[in-house]
Motif scaffolding. Structure first.
Motif, PDB file in Angstrom:
ATOM      1  N   GLY A  69     -27.660 -20.738 -39.945  1.00  0.00           N
ATOM      2  CA  GLY A  69     -27.647 -21.034 -41.366  1.00  0.00           C
ATOM      3  C   GLY A  69     -29.045 -21.078 -41.949  1.00  0.00           C
ATOM      4  N   ARG A  70     -29.354 -22.149 -42.648  1.00  0.00           N
ATOM      5  CA  ARG A  70     -30.646 -22.245 -43.331  1.00  0.00           C
ATOM      6  C   ARG A  70     -31.762 -22.758 -42.425  1.00  0.00           C
ATOM      7  N   PHE A  71     -31.434 -23.116 -41.176  1.00  0.00           N
ATOM      8  CA  PHE A  71     -32.468 -23.621 -40.281  1.00  0.00           C
ATOM      9  C   PHE A  71     -33.346 -22.485 -39.776  1.00  0.00           C
ATOM     10  N   LEU A  72     -34.599 -22.805 -39.478  1.00  0.00           N
ATOM     11  CA  LEU A  72     -35.591 -21.795 -39.130  1.00  0.00           C
ATOM     12  C   LEU A  72     -35.460 -21.334 -37.675  1.00  0.00           C
ATOM     13  N   CYS A  73     -35.451 -20.021 -37.503  1.00  0.00           N
ATOM     14  CA  CYS A  73     -35.489 -19.363 -36.187  1.00  0.00           C
ATOM     15  C   CYS A  73     -34.272 -19.714 -35.338  1.00  0.00           C
ATOM     16  N   GLY A  74     -34.395 -19.518 -34.002  1.00  0.00           N
ATOM     17  CA  GLY A  74     -33.253 -19.706 -33.131  1.00  0.00           C
ATOM     18  C   GLY A  74     -33.664 -20.184 -31.758  1.00  0.00           C
ATOM     19  N   LYS A  75     -32.722 -20.079 -30.848  1.00  0.00           N
ATOM     20  CA  LYS A  75     -32.929 -20.480 -29.462  1.00  0.00           C
ATOM     21  C   LYS A  75     -34.260 -19.956 -28.927  1.00  0.00           C
ATOM     22  N   PRO A  79     -34.964 -28.402 -45.021  1.00  0.00           N
ATOM     23  CA  PRO A  79     -34.418 -28.224 -43.666  1.00  0.00           C
ATOM     24  C   PRO A  79     -34.824 -26.914 -43.015  1.00  0.00           C
ATOM     25  N   GLY A  80     -35.253 -25.934 -43.828  1.00  0.00           N
ATOM     26  CA  GLY A  80     -35.655 -24.643 -43.282  1.00  0.00           C
ATOM     27  C   GLY A  80     -37.105 -24.576 -42.845  1.00  0.00           C
ATOM     28  N   GLU A  81     -37.836 -25.701 -42.958  1.00  0.00           N
ATOM     29  CA  GLU A  81     -39.243 -25.780 -42.537  1.00  0.00           C
ATOM     30  C   GLU A  81     -40.091 -24.662 -43.158  1.00  0.00           C
ATOM     31  N   LYS A  82     -39.924 -24.503 -44.441  1.00  0.00           N
ATOM     32  CA  LYS A  82     -40.633 -23.434 -45.163  1.00  0.00           C
ATOM     33  C   LYS A  82     -41.863 -23.938 -45.930  1.00  0.00           C
ATOM     34  N   LEU A 137     -46.596 -30.819 -41.383  1.00  0.00           N
ATOM     35  CA  LEU A 137     -45.567 -31.839 -41.599  1.00  0.00           C
ATOM     36  C   LEU A 137     -44.514 -31.339 -42.583  1.00  0.00           C
ATOM     37  N   PHE A 138     -43.236 -31.556 -42.214  1.00  0.00           N
ATOM     38  CA  PHE A 138     -42.118 -31.154 -43.067  1.00  0.00           C
ATOM     39  C   PHE A 138     -41.192 -32.346 -43.290  1.00  0.00           C
ATOM     40  N   HIS A 139     -40.526 -32.365 -44.441  1.00  0.00           N
ATOM     41  CA  HIS A 139     -39.464 -33.331 -44.706  1.00  0.00           C
ATOM     42  C   HIS A 139     -38.145 -32.565 -44.602  1.00  0.00           C
ATOM     43  N   LEU A 140     -37.401 -32.826 -43.547  1.00  0.00           N
ATOM     44  CA  LEU A 140     -36.209 -32.024 -43.258  1.00  0.00           C
ATOM     45  C   LEU A 140     -35.059 -32.309 -44.214  1.00  0.00           C
ATOM     46  N   GLY A 141     -35.137 -33.394 -44.953  1.00  0.00           N
ATOM     47  CA  GLY A 141     -34.118 -33.652 -45.964  1.00  0.00           C
ATOM     48  C   GLY A 141     -34.300 -32.745 -47.167  1.00  0.00           C
ATOM     49  N   ARG A 142     -35.535 -32.601 -47.616  1.00  0.00           N
ATOM     50  CA  ARG A 142     -35.828 -31.724 -48.753  1.00  0.00           C
ATOM     51  C   ARG A 142     -35.983 -30.277 -48.337  1.00  0.00           C
TER      52      ARG A 142
END
Length: 395
Positions: free
Chosen positions: A177-183, A321-324, A314-319
């Protein structure tokens, strides 16, 4: 009263395929499955096909005795593993013995497979067919517990060992989904996966928890369920998740993301700090191997291992989640969060006791040429000359 245990299906890779690493040497009473995934088919000359075991002896090999048709994707392995699980549960119930079942199917690991009944049954191709068969199998296991009248005495936990393998998607892998990259990465797409806990009469249906956990917690949680204290002669990394599962409590704890020997990132609450970034090597990328297809975040999805230990990203995964969008170094949020994270990381590294890597030496002579039991089957293969060397791990 002792708890009889069965490791069913394949054992996660990298734990070791030699007898001293097998489940029976590490607390399990029975084992049906393989010490590795269904890679291959190999030629049994340069690389041997991987064996399948019943307890301490092999009963055949993938592709030879346990068929997998790479053209059609047909294999009956999930049904075999399912029946083994159902039989084990029935035996334990008949003898009125408590049990622990570890059921780790590998049908959705490329090369993906499904049994004939499920081929073509989904709108997601062979991968969807495999997912449907796993879903159906778990449904049968839960129904079996219900029919035996032990559903309220059985705790079931379902999860995965990593995010979707985008390198084999879309035909042979899932989506993050919207999460960055994969396994194979320490971005959210590689590390985050959902979990489902099922225990009728104890866990209310439909509840959602945002508790941070990892599979190491399952050991401590299982001990708590059995009323046993954790071992006191070693450091136990996992925590007991029962307060979160049964009472809805949130346990404040850090999660450390490792890749090999390197701590790549740490998460505390909704903040995640990357101390190193790396997707995959330029060498792999130039060969068409991509752990982050279609995703290119400048300075984040790097093809060399980039250090950020003095000024982590540093990322805020609530705002985000895709670490962009890394939080600005100059912001008060960055300063406040890193003031909390730095001492936690420092303590973690000071108290970490590194394990001795078991896979630093590669030697073809120790592959699955002549596993225990091969003599009875006349399937022992000739070992090549021993030539140990340092392993190359590009991930």
């Amino acid at each position: 009263m002792s708890i009889r245990s069965l490791a069913n299906a394949f054992v996660p890779r990298h734990l070791g395929h030699r007898p001293q690493f097998h489940p029976l040497k590490h607390g399990f009473d029975e084992w049906f499955g393989s010490p590795n995934c269904h890679f291959g088919p190999y030629d049994n000359k340069a690389i041997p096909n991987i064996p399948v075991y019943r307890d301490s002896e092999m009963i055949g090999r993938y592709y030879e005795d346990f068929k997998i048709d790479l053209k059609t994707g047909e294999a009956n392995l999930t049904q075999i593993y399912l029946q083994e699980a159902l039989n084990f549960i029935s035996r334990q119930q008949a003898s009125q013995q408590p049990f622990f079942l570890y059921w780790a199917i590998d049908a959705t690991h490329a090369p993906v497979y499904a049994s004939k009944h499920f081929l073509g049954s989904s709108q997601r191709g062979l991968y969807g067919d495999a997912v449907r068969e796993i879903d159906d199998s778990i449904g049968k296991i839960l129904k079996h517990l219900q029919n035996l009248g032990i559903k309220e005495n059985t705790f079931v936990f379902f999860t995965s060992d990593n995010g979707a393998a985008l390198i084999s998607a879309p035909k042979q892998g899932g989506s993050n989904g919207r999460f960055l990259c994969g396994k194979q990465t320490t971005f959210e797409g590689g590390m985050r996966e959902p979990a489902i806990a099922w225990w009728p009469g104890h866990i209310p249906a439909g509840n959602v928890s945002h508790q941070l956990g990892n599979v190491m917690d399952l050991f401590t949680t299982s001990l708590s369920l059995a009323g046993l204290p954790p071992p006191s002669d070693r450091q136990i990394d996992g925590i007991d998740l029962l307060p979160a599962i049964l009472q809805g409590k949130l346990i404040d704890r850090p999660i450390f993301y490792y890749r090999g020997n390197e701590m790549m990132a740490v998460r505390i609450g909704l903040h995640k700090a990357h101390y190193w970034t790396w997707s995959n090597s330029w060498e792999q990328f130039s060969q068409g191997i991509d752990f982050c297809p279609g995703q290119n975040i400048s300075g984040v999805t790097t093809h060399t291992q980039e250090e950020h230990t003095k000024l982590p990203l540093l990322f805020h995964l609530g705002r985000d989640p895709g670490e962009k969008y890394p939080i600005r170094f100059s912001s008060s949020e960055y300063q406040e969060v890193m003031e909390k994270i730095f001492p936690i990381v420092q303590l973690h590294k000071e108290t970490m006791v590194p394990g001795e890597p078991q896979l630093n030496v590669c030697d073809k002579a120790v592959m699955n040429w002549a596993p225990p039991g091969c003599e009875k089957l006349r399937k022992c293969l000739e070992l090549p000359r021993s030539n140990p060397k340092k392993c190359f791990w590009p991930h």
